[in-house]
Design a protein around this motif. Structure first.
Motif, PDB file in Angstrom:
ATOM      1  N   VAL A  84       1.020  -1.222  -0.081  1.00  0.00           N
ATOM      2  CA  VAL A  84      -0.068  -0.106   0.044  1.00  0.00           C
ATOM      3  C   VAL A  84       0.689   1.216   0.166  1.00  0.00           C
ATOM      4  CG1 VAL A  84      -1.969   1.295   1.080  1.00  0.00           C
ATOM      5  CG2 VAL A  84      -1.710  -1.250   1.274  1.00  0.00           C
ATOM      6  N   VAL A  85       0.531   2.248  -0.848  1.00  0.00           N
ATOM      7  CA  VAL A  85       1.309   3.419  -0.936  1.00  0.00           C
ATOM      8  C   VAL A  85       0.318   4.605  -0.794  1.00  0.00           C
ATOM      9  CG1 VAL A  85       2.820   4.981  -2.500  1.00  0.00           C
ATOM     10  CG2 VAL A  85       3.003   2.463  -2.582  1.00  0.00           C
ATOM     11  N   GLU A  86       0.715   5.629   0.050  1.00  0.00           N
ATOM     12  CA  GLU A  86       0.248   6.754   0.013  1.00  0.00           C
ATOM     13  C   GLU A  86       0.801   7.985  -0.639  1.00  0.00           C
ATOM     14  OE1 GLU A  86      -2.251   8.369   3.955  1.00  0.00           O
ATOM     15  OE2 GLU A  86      -0.162   9.108   3.817  1.00  0.00           O
ATOM     16  N   VAL A  87       0.193   8.721  -1.563  1.00  0.00           N
ATOM     17  CA  VAL A  87       0.796  10.055  -2.183  1.00  0.00           C
ATOM     18  C   VAL A  87       0.024  11.301  -1.946  1.00  0.00           C
ATOM     19  CG1 VAL A  87       1.188  10.785  -4.377  1.00  0.00           C
ATOM     20  CG2 VAL A  87       1.474   8.183  -3.907  1.00  0.00           C
ATOM     21  N   ASP A  88       0.798  12.248  -1.473  1.00  0.00           N
ATOM     22  CA  ASP A  88       0.157  13.590  -1.342  1.00  0.00           C
ATOM     23  C   ASP A  88       0.503  14.420  -2.416  1.00  0.00           C
ATOM     24  OD1 ASP A  88      -0.930  13.256   1.230  1.00  0.00           O
ATOM     25  OD2 ASP A  88       0.758  14.002   2.313  1.00  0.00           O
ATOM     26  N   VAL A  89      -0.487  15.220  -3.148  1.00  0.00           N
ATOM     27  CA  VAL A  89      -0.317  16.168  -4.258  1.00  0.00           C
ATOM     28  C   VAL A  89      -0.074  17.537  -3.552  1.00  0.00           C
ATOM     29  CG1 VAL A  89      -1.079  16.977  -6.516  1.00  0.00           C
ATOM     30  CG2 VAL A  89      -1.339  14.346  -5.774  1.00  0.00           C
ATOM     31  N   LEU A  90       0.871  18.237  -3.825  1.00  0.00           N
ATOM     32  CA  LEU A  90       1.215  19.331  -3.095  1.00  0.00           C
ATOM     33  C   LEU A  90       1.524  20.379  -4.172  1.00  0.00           C
ATOM     34  CD1 LEU A  90       4.082  18.087  -0.719  1.00  0.00           C
ATOM     35  CD2 LEU A  90       1.544  18.224  -0.391  1.00  0.00           C
ATOM     36  N   GLN A  91       0.916  21.591  -3.705  1.00  0.00           N
ATOM     37  CA  GLN A  91       1.015  22.925  -4.363  1.00  0.00           C
ATOM     38  C   GLN A  91       1.447  24.166  -3.706  1.00  0.00           C
ATOM     39  OE1 GLN A  91      -2.559  23.626  -7.068  1.00  0.00           O
ATOM     40  NE2 GLN A  91      -1.394  22.662  -8.496  1.00  0.00           N
ATOM     41  N   HIS A  92       1.607  25.374  -4.081  1.00  0.00           N
ATOM     42  CA  HIS A  92       2.040  26.557  -3.328  1.00  0.00           C
ATOM     43  C   HIS A  92       3.577  26.006  -2.846  1.00  0.00           C
ATOM     44  CE1 HIS A  92      -1.482  28.806  -3.767  1.00  0.00           C
ATOM     45  NE2 HIS A  92      -2.325  27.849  -2.796  1.00  0.00           N
ATOM     46  N   LEU A  93       4.564  25.431  -3.546  1.00  0.00           N
ATOM     47  CA  LEU A  93       5.712  24.710  -3.303  1.00  0.00           C
ATOM     48  C   LEU A  93       6.804  25.563  -2.614  1.00  0.00           C
ATOM     49  CD1 LEU A  93       6.155  22.484  -6.259  1.00  0.00           C
ATOM     50  CD2 LEU A  93       4.724  21.850  -4.178  1.00  0.00           C
ATOM     51  N   ASP A  94       6.821  27.047  -2.881  1.00  0.00           N
ATOM     52  CA  ASP A  94       7.614  27.962  -2.176  1.00  0.00           C
ATOM     53  C   ASP A  94       7.328  28.537  -0.895  1.00  0.00           C
ATOM     54  OD1 ASP A  94       9.405  27.543  -4.500  1.00  0.00           O
ATOM     55  OD2 ASP A  94       8.407  28.946  -5.586  1.00  0.00           O
ATOM     56  N   ASP A  95       6.174  28.147  -0.436  1.00  0.00           N
ATOM     57  CA  ASP A  95       5.615  28.453   0.802  1.00  0.00           C
ATOM     58  C   ASP A  95       6.178  27.828   2.012  1.00  0.00           C
ATOM     59  OD1 ASP A  95       3.749  30.038  -0.636  1.00  0.00           O
ATOM     60  OD2 ASP A  95       2.108  29.070   0.052  1.00  0.00           O
ATOM     61  N   GLU A  96       6.444  28.254   3.186  1.00  0.00           N
ATOM     62  CA  GLU A  96       6.892  27.757   4.305  1.00  0.00           C
ATOM     63  C   GLU A  96       6.375  26.093   4.414  1.00  0.00           C
ATOM     64  OE1 GLU A  96       7.726  28.057   8.998  1.00  0.00           O
ATOM     65  OE2 GLU A  96       7.120  29.638   7.829  1.00  0.00           O
ATOM     66  N   GLU A  97       5.123  26.079   4.402  1.00  0.00           N
ATOM     67  CA  GLU A  97       4.344  24.780   4.329  1.00  0.00           C
ATOM     68  C   GLU A  97       3.492  24.479   2.894  1.00  0.00           C
ATOM     69  OE1 GLU A  97       1.540  22.268   7.187  1.00  0.00           O
ATOM     70  OE2 GLU A  97       2.378  23.954   7.989  1.00  0.00           O
ATOM     71  N   PRO A  98       3.988  23.735   2.024  1.00  0.00           N
ATOM     72  CA  PRO A  98       3.324  23.423   0.840  1.00  0.00           C
ATOM     73  C   PRO A  98       1.518  23.125   1.005  1.00  0.00           C
ATOM     74  CG  PRO A  98       5.074  22.530   0.595  1.00  0.00           C
ATOM     75  CD  PRO A  98       5.192  22.966   2.024  1.00  0.00           C
ATOM     76  N   VAL A  99       0.838  23.403   0.299  1.00  0.00           N
ATOM     77  CA  VAL A  99      -0.554  22.947   0.329  1.00  0.00           C
ATOM     78  C   VAL A  99      -1.013  21.730  -0.184  1.00  0.00           C
ATOM     79  CG1 VAL A  99      -2.836  23.602  -0.199  1.00  0.00           C
ATOM     80  CG2 VAL A  99      -1.375  25.370   0.649  1.00  0.00           C
ATOM     81  N   ARG A 100      -1.369  20.666   0.772  1.00  0.00           N
ATOM     82  CA  ARG A 100      -1.930  19.457   0.021  1.00  0.00           C
ATOM     83  C   ARG A 100      -3.405  19.637  -0.713  1.00  0.00           C
ATOM     84  NH1 ARG A 100      -1.904  15.452   4.553  1.00  0.00           N
ATOM     85  NH2 ARG A 100      -3.877  16.367   5.084  1.00  0.00           N
ATOM     86  N   VAL A 101      -3.333  19.331  -1.975  1.00  0.00           N
ATOM     87  CA  VAL A 101      -4.697  19.485  -2.708  1.00  0.00           C
ATOM     88  C   VAL A 101      -5.186  18.153  -2.712  1.00  0.00           C
ATOM     89  CG1 VAL A 101      -3.688  21.585  -3.993  1.00  0.00           C
ATOM     90  CG2 VAL A 101      -3.599  19.336  -4.846  1.00  0.00           C
ATOM     91  N   ALA A 102      -4.490  17.128  -2.715  1.00  0.00           N
ATOM     92  CA  ALA A 102      -4.995  15.595  -2.777  1.00  0.00           C
ATOM     93  C   ALA A 102      -4.171  14.518  -2.016  1.00  0.00           C
ATOM     94  CB  ALA A 102      -5.363  15.384  -4.251  1.00  0.00           C
ATOM     95  N   ARG A 103      -4.719  13.734  -1.667  1.00  0.00           N
ATOM     96  CA  ARG A 103      -4.370  12.645  -1.271  1.00  0.00           C
ATOM     97  C   ARG A 103      -4.781  11.418  -1.607  1.00  0.00           C
ATOM     98  NH1 ARG A 103      -3.173  11.889   5.229  1.00  0.00           N
ATOM     99  NH2 ARG A 103      -1.150  13.204   4.519  1.00  0.00           N
ATOM    100  N   SER A 104      -3.693  10.265  -2.146  1.00  0.00           N
ATOM    101  CA  SER A 104      -4.230   8.974  -2.731  1.00  0.00           C
ATOM    102  C   SER A 104      -3.734   7.907  -1.846  1.00  0.00           C
ATOM    103  CB  SER A 104      -3.752   9.023  -4.202  1.00  0.00           C
ATOM    104  OG  SER A 104      -2.626   8.644  -4.284  1.00  0.00           O
ATOM    105  N   THR A 105      -4.430   6.582  -1.961  1.00  0.00           N
ATOM    106  CA  THR A 105      -3.967   5.409  -1.528  1.00  0.00           C
ATOM    107  C   THR A 105      -4.122   4.309  -2.520  1.00  0.00           C
ATOM    108  OG1 THR A 105      -4.675   5.828   0.577  1.00  0.00           O
ATOM    109  CG2 THR A 105      -4.174   3.657   0.220  1.00  0.00           C
ATOM    110  N   THR A 106      -2.859   3.698  -3.066  1.00  0.00           N
ATOM    111  CA  THR A 106      -2.884   2.634  -3.881  1.00  0.00           C
ATOM    112  C   THR A 106      -2.602   1.381  -3.264  1.00  0.00           C
ATOM    113  OG1 THR A 106      -2.267   4.594  -5.510  1.00  0.00           O
ATOM    114  CG2 THR A 106      -1.942   1.918  -6.362  1.00  0.00           C
ATOM    115  N   VAL A 107      -3.307   0.268  -3.686  1.00  0.00           N
ATOM    116  CA  VAL A 107      -3.127  -1.017  -3.296  1.00  0.00           C
ATOM    117  C   VAL A 107      -2.571  -1.587  -4.362  1.00  0.00           C
ATOM    118  CG1 VAL A 107      -4.474  -3.073  -2.294  1.00  0.00           C
ATOM    119  CG2 VAL A 107      -4.978  -0.792  -1.582  1.00  0.00           C
ATOM    120  N   PHE A 108      -1.399  -2.650  -3.973  1.00  0.00           N
ATOM    121  CA  PHE A 108      -0.845  -3.549  -5.018  1.00  0.00           C
ATOM    122  C   PHE A 108      -1.009  -5.015  -4.384  1.00  0.00           C
ATOM    123  CE2 PHE A 108       1.206   0.495  -5.574  1.00  0.00           C
ATOM    124  CZ  PHE A 108       1.665   0.504  -6.602  1.00  0.00           C
ATOM    125  N   LEU A 109      -1.587  -5.793  -5.259  1.00  0.00           N
ATOM    126  CA  LEU A 109      -1.531  -7.370  -4.710  1.00  0.00           C
ATOM    127  C   LEU A 109      -0.733  -8.258  -5.691  1.00  0.00           C
ATOM    128  CD1 LEU A 109      -5.739  -7.523  -4.250  1.00  0.00           C
ATOM    129  CD2 LEU A 109      -3.595  -6.812  -2.619  1.00  0.00           C
TER     130      LEU A 109
END
Length: 287
Positions: A84-109
């Motif tokens: 299982v892999v979790e991924v965050d999609v981030l923007q406002h990358l130059d800010d002190e804390e980038p903004v998470r616009v989406a989060r995914s979970t992918t299952v591999f069997l």
């Protein structure tokens, strides 16, 4: 212009192209682009011999903007049969804390063999995709005959690239050639499935006045990966109450069904997309 793609990549940052832009609002990214960049990172992180990506779920927290985007990945589980892999999609990358616009979970069997016994399965003879030139990325759409709310018969719509012609109450289907996620990098079968499946919201929520419900998530479940460069999306279930809808689609390729797409959506009528007045083909032109 060369082959279209959702993003160009440089030093771990992904810059959106015009093909990633949404019709919901100016300078916003479309769902397929956001899902694609998350799925790409998950596949790179989680792939291993004998394992197959079988379920991708993404929560879309806020509108992604037309600006540099990045992803981060975390392996949540690394077992003998399940990864299982979790991924965050981030923007406002130059800010002190980038903004998470989406989060995914992918299952591999882990792949093996089917167990003994017989079980019902969706027939593969129900699908009749159109013939489209290999280098044509523009999607085709079709709709079933139905009856309008006032009892008026509504004719079926044969495969067409004219979105305005599909603006009716009939059950819809989509035959698409998913774009590369990153320029110069052909999408894998898994990425093709995820990109195509994001159209589950369009197929389910597209009615007589356009599309006025916007999805806040996507779940893709795959028995096998699609074969070939094209993936079909056929509406299979839709209900809506109190401004909230649930839509499910069958995903298929030239050999038949491969899995499903599922979305929940919320009323967004203030930004409704009316395909009789909006012309997305101008944005999708390849030259």
């Amino acid at each position: 212009m060369g082959q279209p793609s959702f993003f160009t990549e440089s030093n771990g940052r992904f810059d959106p192209t015009r093909f990633s832009l949404s019709l919901w609002g100016p300078r916003t990214l479309n769902g397929p682009a956001v899902c694609a960049i998350a799925a790409r990172t998950a596949e790179i992180t989680g792939s291993a011999d004998g394992f197959r990506p079988v379920r991708f779920t993404i929560d879309l927290f806020r509108a992604a903007r037309e600006e540099p985007t990045a992803t981060t990945a975390t392996v949540l589980r690394d077992g003998g049969r399940v990864r299982v892999v979790e991924v965050d999609v981030l923007q406002h990358l130059d800010d002190e804390e980038p903004v998470r616009v989406a989060r995914s979970t992918t299952v591999f069997l882990r792949e093996s063999v089917n167990p003994d016994g017989e079980r019902w399965s969706r027939e593969s003879t129900d699908f009749d995709p159109p013939s489209v030139p290999e280098d044509d990325y523009y999607p085709r759409f079709a709709a079933d005959a139905t009856t309008a709310a006032d009892g008026t018969p509504v004719d079926a719509i044969a495969w067409t690239s004219d979105l305005a012609a599909l603006q009716g109450p009939g059950r819809k289907r989509h035959w698409t050639h998913p774009l590369p996620v990153v320029a110069g990098e052909p999408p894998s079968p898994f990425l093709r499935a995820v990109i195509a499946a994001e159209s589950t919201s369009l197929m389910g929520n597209w009615g007589t006045t356009g599309i006025a419900l916007i999805n806040c998530d996507l779940t893709v479940a795959l028995s096998r990966l699609p074969r070939g460069v094209r993936v079909g999306v056929e509406s299979d279930f839709h209900v809506e109450d109190d401004g909230i809808s649930v839509s499910e689609c069958i995903l298929y390729d030239v050999d038949g069904p491969v899995g499903t797409g599922l979305v929940t959506a919320v009323n967004n009528a203030k930004a409704e997309i009316d395909f009789t007045s909006v012309k997305p083909e101008d944005r999708m032109k390849q030259t």
